[in-house]
Design an enzyme around this catalytic site. Structure first.
Site, PDB file in Angstrom:
ATOM      1  N   THR A 220       0.829  -1.200   0.000  1.00  9.84           N
ATOM      2  CA  THR A 220       0.000   0.000   0.000  1.00  9.84           C
ATOM      3  C   THR A 220       0.868   1.256   0.000  1.00  9.84           C
ATOM      4  O   THR A 220       1.985   1.230   0.499  1.00  9.84           O
ATOM      5  CB  THR A 220      -0.855  -0.029   1.275  1.00  9.84           C
ATOM      6  OG1 THR A 220      -1.817  -1.045   1.094  1.00  9.84           O
ATOM      7  CG2 THR A 220      -1.551   1.267   1.567  1.00  9.84           C
ATOM      8  N   GLY A 272      -0.480  -2.685   6.023  1.00 11.25           N
ATOM      9  CA  GLY A 272      -0.335  -3.956   6.727  1.00 11.25           C
ATOM     10  C   GLY A 272      -1.582  -4.786   6.535  1.00 11.25           C
ATOM     11  O   GLY A 272      -2.388  -4.519   5.636  1.00 11.25           O
TER      12      GLY A 272
HETATM   13  N1  ASP Z   1      -3.555  -2.453   4.295  1.00 14.21           N
HETATM   14  C1  ASP Z   1      -3.793  -2.915   2.966  1.00 14.21           C
HETATM   15  C2  ASP Z   1      -5.039  -3.725   2.944  1.00 14.21           C
HETATM   16  O1  ASP Z   1      -5.279  -4.466   3.858  1.00 14.21           O
HETATM   17  C3  ASP Z   1      -2.698  -3.742   2.432  1.00 14.21           C
HETATM   18  C4  ASP Z   1      -1.332  -3.166   2.542  1.00 14.21           C
HETATM   19  O2  ASP Z   1      -1.067  -2.309   3.352  1.00 14.21           O
HETATM   20  O3  ASP Z   1      -0.466  -3.598   1.809  1.00 14.21           O
HETATM   21  O4  ASP Z   1      -5.744  -3.664   1.979  1.00 14.21           O
END
Ligand code: ASP
Length: 356
Positions: A220, A272
Site C-alpha cells: 500500500t 499492513g
Molecule cells: N492495508 C492494505 C489492505 O489491507 C494492504 C497493505 O497495506 O499492503 O488492503
C-alpha cells in the site's frame, strides 16, 4: 546592520503585542512523510537494481509532494500529488501495479482526509480510475458522501471528469506472476489472464523483486503532510492484499483505520494486514493517544504498532505527522518502504528494519 534588524524585530514584537498582530498563525516549516508499504522486505529479496529502483521511486514521490508544499500549496494537494506518483509507478501496489484479487482483477481502495476541517473522502473496489486518490478526493469535494464503493464509485469518478482506464491498464506481469505463485502454493485455481493484456512471455516482469513469497502481499502507498499554513492531511491508496476475495475491502479506504487526519492531533496513513487495522481503528487510535493522553507522536505510533497490533498478531506499519512538526514511523515487519523530508532538510529514506 545586525543592530538595525534587532531593533526592527523588537519594534515588531512590541507592535505585535499592542496590535494583536501576533495572533496570526506563524509560518510553519512544511514536512512530508511517505510509505510504499510494509511487509517481508528483506535485503535478500531485493536485487541491488531493485533496491535502487524502489529508492528512486520513493524519491520521486516525496519530491512531488515537497514541490507543492514548498510553493505554499496545501497539505491536501501535496498528499494527492505524491500519491499520484505512487499510483503511476508499477513498483508500488496502487494504481498501475496494484495486486490482483484471487479472480485476477484489480480492485483498488483509497482515501484522503483534511485535518483542518475533518472532511474526508474514500473509494473502495474501484477498477477504472487511473488515480484512485483523486476519486477519493472527488467523493469528499463533489458528493455528499464519505465513501463510495464498487461500480458506483467507478461511475462517480467518471462523472467527476477523472482520467479513466480500461482494467487492463493496471495489469503488470510481475504482480500477475506473484498471484499465480501464491495461488499455486495455496492449491487454489488460477484465473485466466485478464482480457486485453499482453500474452504470457511477451513482457518481462520488472526485475526479480518478489523472491520472497510475502513480498508483495503488502505494498500500500500512503502520504502525510504538513503545510506552511500549519494544516495536516493524510491519504492512502492501494490494490489491497494479493489474492484477496473479490469485494474484500481493507483498512486503506476506511477513515479511522488506514487513514486519519485532524489538526488537533495528527495525520496517519497505515499499511499492513488491513483486517487488524480495521479492528483496532489504528489511524484514529494513534491520534487519540496524542490528543487524549498527550503522548509524543513517536511513542503513540510505537505503542499502537508494537503493543496493540502485535497483541492481536497483526502486522504492518504507519507513518504520521503533527501540526507542530513531529514526524514518525513505526512498523513490526522486516521492512517498510519509507521516506521523510522537512523544509530545508535532506530526504531520509529507508526500506529495511535496520535503517534509521
Ligand atoms: N492495508 C492494505 C489492505 O489491507 C494492504 C497493505 O497495506 O499492503 O488492503
Amino acid at each position: 546592520m545586525r543592530l538595525a534588524i534587532g531593533v526592527c524585530m523588537l519594534m515588531g514584537l512590541v507592535a505585535g503585542a499592542v496590535s494583536g498582530a501576533y495572533a496570526q498563525q506563524p509560518a510553519h516549516h512544511w514536512a512530508i512523510v511517505v510509505h510504499g508499504g510494509a511487509g517481508v522486505i528483506e535485503k535478500s529479496a531485493l536485487t541491488p537494481d531493485g533496491d535502487k529502483a524502489y529508492r528512486a521511486g520513493l524519491d520521486r514521490v516525496i519530491h512531488a509532494g515537497a514541490a507543492v508544499l514548498d510553493k505554499g500549496g496545501s497539505a491536501m494537494d501535496a498528499v494527492e500529488a505524491a500519491l499520484y506518483v505512487f499510483e503511476d509507478d508499477p513498483l508500488f501496489n496502487a494504481g498501475k501495479g496494484a495486486v490482483f484479487t484471487r479472480e485476477g482483477k484489480n480492485e483498488m481502495d483509497a482515501s484522503i482526509m483534511d485535518g483542518s476541517n475533518l472532511k474526508a473522502g474514500a473509494v473502495a473496489g474501484v477498477t477504472r480510475p487511473r488515480h484512485p486518490i483523486s476519486a477519493a478526493r472527488a467523493v469528499m469535494e463533489k458528493s455528499p458522501h464519505v465513501m463510495i464503493a464498487g461500480p458506483g464509485a467507478d461511475a462517480f469518478a467518471e462523472s467527476a471528469g477523472l482520467e479513466m482506464e480500461p482494467p487492463s491498464y493496471f495489469f503488470t506481469e510481475s504482480r500477475w506472476q506473484s498471484l499465480v505463485k501464491q495461488l499455486k502454493r495455496e492449491g487454489k485455481p488460477i484465473p485466466p489472464r485478464p482480457a486485453g493484456v499482453p500474452p504470457e512471455g511477451a513482457t518481462v516482469p520488472v526485475a526479480s523483486f518478489d523472491e520472497s513469497p510475502d513480498m508483495h502481499r503488502y505494498g500500500t502507498t500512503g502520504v502525510v503532510a504538513l503545510d506552511k499554513q500549519g494544516n495536516i492531511a493524510a491519504g492512502t491508496s492501494t490494490g489491497g492484499m494479493q489474492a484477496k476475495m473479490p469485494g474484500r475491502i481493507g483498512d486503506s479506504p476506511i477513515i479511522g483505520a488506514g487513514t486519519y487526519a485532524s489538526n488537533q492531533s495528527c495525520a496517519v496513513s497505515g499499511t499492513g494486514t488491513g483486517e487488524y487495522f480495521i479492528r483496532l481503528g489504528v489511524a484514529r487510535e494513534v491520534c487519540n493517544l496524542v490528543f487524549y493522553k498527550g503522548m509524543k507522536l513517536q511513542d503513540a505510533v510505537d505503542h499502537v504498532i508494537h503493543k496493540e497490533l502485535e497483541d492481536l498478531h497483526g502486522d504492518g506499519g504507519v507513518i504520521a505527522i503533527t501540526p507542530d512538526g513531529q514526524l514518525a514511523w513505526s512498523f513490526n515487519t522486516p521492512g517498510m518502504f519509507r521516506a521523510r523530508l522537512v523544509e530545508g532538510g535532506q530526504v531520509q529514506m529507508g526500506i529495511y528494519r535496520d535503517e534509521p
